[in-house]
Design a protein around this motif. Structure first.
Motif, PDB file in Angstrom:
ATOM      1  N   GLU A  82       0.831  -1.201   0.000  1.00 22.10           N
ATOM      2  CA  GLU A  82       0.000   0.000   0.000  1.00 22.10           C
ATOM      3  C   GLU A  82       0.872   1.260   0.000  1.00 22.10           C
ATOM      4  O   GLU A  82       0.618   2.204  -0.765  1.00 22.10           O
ATOM      5  N   GLU A 139       2.548   1.695  -3.409  1.00 21.55           N
ATOM      6  CA  GLU A 139       1.605   2.224  -4.394  1.00 21.55           C
ATOM      7  C   GLU A 139       1.371   3.715  -4.188  1.00 21.55           C
ATOM      8  O   GLU A 139       1.305   4.481  -5.158  1.00 21.55           O
ATOM      9  N   ASP A 151       2.230   6.682  -6.826  1.00 21.22           N
ATOM     10  CA  ASP A 151       1.276   7.698  -7.270  1.00 21.22           C
ATOM     11  C   ASP A 151       1.905   9.087  -7.227  1.00 21.22           C
ATOM     12  O   ASP A 151       1.718   9.900  -8.142  1.00 21.22           O
TER      13      ASP A 151
END
Length: 97
Positions: free
Chosen positions: A39, A42, A46
């Motif tokens: 998580e 990611e 981003d």
């Protein structure tokens, strides 16, 4: 660069301590380790995607001799990305405790 790395290590340990108070000092399973780190990776990705987009927009401004807000956006996203990377380091540290 060595001083910066040491400062980042200290920030990662501080982030581990904050997270440990809130969520506990250990993970329950390797699956949890993987999910939590994934998580954060990611989220960092981003932010890097945003940086790449802002940099492309900035380059367009540069080619047209324009001034834009893109360096500000790049700076903000870079700080966010760094914070996400510190969280990754903190969770990796937590995983090996």
């Amino acid at each position: 660069m060595d001083e910066l790395i040491e400062a980042v290590k200290a920030l990662a340990r501080e982030e581990y301590e904050r997270a440990a108070k809130k969520f506990g000092g250990n993970f329950n399973s390797p699956h949890e380790v993987y999910a939590v780190i994934l998580e954060e990776v990611e989220e960092a990705g981003d932010e890097f995607d945003c940086i790449r987009g802002y940099l492309a927009e900035y380059w367009d401004c540069v080619k047209n001799n324009e001034v834009g807000e893109w360096p500000l956006y790049i700076e903000k996203s870079a700080i966010q990305a760094a914070a996400e990377c510190i969280q990754i380091a903190a969770m990796a540290y937590k995983a090996r405790r």
